[in-house]
Write a protein that holds these residues in place. Structure first.
Motif, short mmCIF file in Angstrom:
data_model
loop_
_atom_site.label_atom_id
_atom_site.label_comp_id
_atom_site.label_asym_id
_atom_site.label_seq_id
_atom_site.Cartn_x
_atom_site.Cartn_y
_atom_site.Cartn_z
N LYS A 8 -20.08 26.24 -22.03
CA LYS A 8 -21.47 26.42 -22.43
C LYS A 8 -21.84 25.24 -23.31
CE LYS A 8 -24.43 30.01 -24.32
NZ LYS A 8 -24.43 31.29 -25.04
N VAL A 9 -22.82 24.47 -22.86
CA VAL A 9 -23.26 23.31 -23.64
C VAL A 9 -24.65 23.61 -24.19
CG1 VAL A 9 -23.99 22.08 -21.55
CG2 VAL A 9 -23.68 20.81 -23.64
N THR A 10 -24.75 23.56 -25.52
CA THR A 10 -26.00 23.85 -26.21
C THR A 10 -26.71 22.58 -26.66
OG1 THR A 10 -24.93 24.02 -28.36
CG2 THR A 10 -25.07 26.03 -27.05
N ALA A 11 -25.97 21.48 -26.69
CA ALA A 11 -26.51 20.21 -27.18
C ALA A 11 -27.08 19.40 -26.03
CB ALA A 11 -25.41 19.42 -27.88
N GLU A 15 -28.01 15.76 -29.69
CA GLU A 15 -26.63 15.56 -30.14
C GLU A 15 -25.83 14.98 -28.97
OE1 GLU A 15 -24.81 18.57 -32.70
OE2 GLU A 15 -26.66 19.73 -32.42
N PRO A 16 -26.04 13.69 -28.71
CA PRO A 16 -25.52 13.09 -27.49
C PRO A 16 -23.99 13.13 -27.34
CG PRO A 16 -26.44 11.40 -28.93
CD PRO A 16 -26.79 12.73 -29.52
N GLU A 17 -23.26 12.95 -28.41
CA GLU A 17 -21.80 12.94 -28.29
C GLU A 17 -21.26 14.32 -27.91
OE1 GLU A 17 -19.82 9.58 -30.88
OE2 GLU A 17 -21.08 10.90 -32.11
N ARG A 18 -21.76 15.35 -28.55
CA ARG A 18 -21.32 16.70 -28.24
C ARG A 18 -21.73 17.07 -26.81
NH1 ARG A 18 -23.11 22.17 -30.06
NH2 ARG A 18 -24.82 21.15 -31.11
N CYS A 19 -22.91 16.70 -26.42
CA CYS A 19 -23.41 16.96 -25.08
C CYS A 19 -22.52 16.29 -24.04
CB CYS A 19 -24.84 16.46 -24.95
SG CYS A 19 -25.51 16.57 -23.29
N ASN A 20 -22.30 15.00 -24.20
CA ASN A 20 -21.50 14.26 -23.22
C ASN A 20 -20.07 14.78 -23.16
OD1 ASN A 20 -19.83 11.71 -22.28
ND2 ASN A 20 -21.93 11.52 -21.54
N GLN A 21 -19.53 15.21 -24.28
CA GLN A 21 -18.18 15.76 -24.33
C GLN A 21 -18.06 16.96 -23.40
OE1 GLN A 21 -15.66 14.78 -26.81
NE2 GLN A 21 -14.18 16.08 -25.82
N ALA A 22 -19.03 17.85 -23.44
CA ALA A 22 -19.00 19.05 -22.59
C ALA A 22 -18.99 18.68 -21.11
CB ALA A 22 -20.20 19.94 -22.91
N PHE A 23 -19.85 17.76 -20.71
CA PHE A 23 -19.91 17.34 -19.32
C PHE A 23 -18.63 16.62 -18.91
CE2 PHE A 23 -24.32 18.26 -20.03
CZ PHE A 23 -24.87 18.53 -18.78
N THR A 24 -18.08 15.81 -19.81
CA THR A 24 -16.84 15.09 -19.54
C THR A 24 -15.68 16.04 -19.34
OG1 THR A 24 -17.61 13.17 -20.78
CG2 THR A 24 -15.25 13.33 -20.43
N VAL A 25 -15.56 17.04 -20.20
CA VAL A 25 -14.50 18.04 -20.07
C VAL A 25 -14.66 18.81 -18.76
CG1 VAL A 25 -13.57 20.18 -21.07
CG2 VAL A 25 -14.02 18.21 -22.54
N ALA A 26 -15.87 19.17 -18.41
CA ALA A 26 -16.11 19.89 -17.16
C ALA A 26 -15.65 19.06 -15.96
CB ALA A 26 -17.59 20.25 -17.04
N ALA A 27 -16.05 17.80 -15.92
CA ALA A 27 -15.67 16.93 -14.80
C ALA A 27 -14.16 16.68 -14.78
CB ALA A 27 -16.44 15.61 -14.88
N ALA A 28 -13.55 16.50 -15.94
CA ALA A 28 -12.10 16.27 -16.00
C ALA A 28 -11.33 17.50 -15.52
CB ALA A 28 -11.68 15.91 -17.42
N ALA A 29 -11.81 18.67 -15.90
CA ALA A 29 -11.16 19.91 -15.45
C ALA A 29 -11.26 20.04 -13.94
CB ALA A 29 -11.78 21.11 -16.15
N GLU A 43 -30.92 22.72 -25.83
CA GLU A 43 -31.49 21.43 -25.44
C GLU A 43 -30.88 20.85 -24.17
OE1 GLU A 43 -34.32 19.64 -26.67
OE2 GLU A 43 -34.53 21.74 -27.23
N SER A 44 -29.68 21.32 -23.79
CA SER A 44 -29.10 20.82 -22.54
C SER A 44 -29.84 21.38 -21.32
CB SER A 44 -27.61 21.15 -22.44
OG SER A 44 -27.42 22.52 -22.20
N ALA A 45 -30.70 22.37 -21.53
CA ALA A 45 -31.47 22.96 -20.42
C ALA A 45 -32.27 21.89 -19.68
CB ALA A 45 -32.41 24.04 -20.95
N TRP A 46 -32.69 20.86 -20.38
CA TRP A 46 -33.50 19.81 -19.76
C TRP A 46 -32.73 19.09 -18.65
CZ3 TRP A 46 -38.29 20.57 -20.47
CH2 TRP A 46 -38.78 21.02 -21.69
N PHE A 47 -31.40 19.10 -18.70
CA PHE A 47 -30.61 18.40 -17.69
C PHE A 47 -30.58 19.12 -16.35
CE2 PHE A 47 -28.67 16.80 -21.71
CZ PHE A 47 -29.30 15.57 -21.65
N ALA A 48 -31.17 20.30 -16.29
CA ALA A 48 -31.31 21.01 -15.01
C ALA A 48 -32.46 20.43 -14.19
CB ALA A 48 -31.55 22.50 -15.25
N LEU A 49 -33.28 19.59 -14.81
CA LEU A 49 -34.42 18.98 -14.13
C LEU A 49 -34.02 17.65 -13.48
CD1 LEU A 49 -37.18 19.59 -16.82
CD2 LEU A 49 -36.74 20.91 -14.73
#
Length: 120
Positions: A8-11, A15-29, A43-49
């Protein structure tokens, strides 16, 4: 039984570093063969667009649009119902492959057998 990961990414861009970390971990997994469900909340909701992830930039980090494409291709991406509503985002607005679902679905996912949940 194989374990799976719910992230679950809330940033977002706030908060770019925390946001990118979540996506990076997801892709690495996913690259490691771990099933992943990525939840876009706050705020990560905007990335659904369309185009929003491609516009995100963080020095020395993988491109967020590429990471999102990876998760969409192999995993699941969910936009929080309430987060979408607060931002006037509808199912017609989101990238193909992104579903909109709420807390009951999130709870069901994280309580599954062999699931590890992470919140960023």
């Amino acid at each position: 039984m194989a374990r799976s990961l719910v992230i679950k990414v809330t940033a977002g861009a706030d908060e770019p570093e925390r946001c990118n970390q979540a996506f990076t971990v997801a892709a690495a997994a996913l690259a490691s063969g771990v099933p992943v469900s990525l939840w876009l909340t706050g705020e990560s909701a905007w990335f659904a667009l369309p185009g929003r992830a491609k516009d995100f930039s963080l020095p020395h980090a993988a491109q967020l649009g590429d990471l999102l494409d990876t998760v969409l291709a192999v995993g699941k991406v969910t936009l929080c119902t309430q987060c979408a509503a607060r931002r006037d985002i509808t199912v017609d607005d989101v990238i193909e492959g992104v579903r909109i679902a709420g807390a009951p679905t999130f709870v069901e996912e994280v309580l599954g057998e062999g699931v590890q949940a992470l919140v960023y």
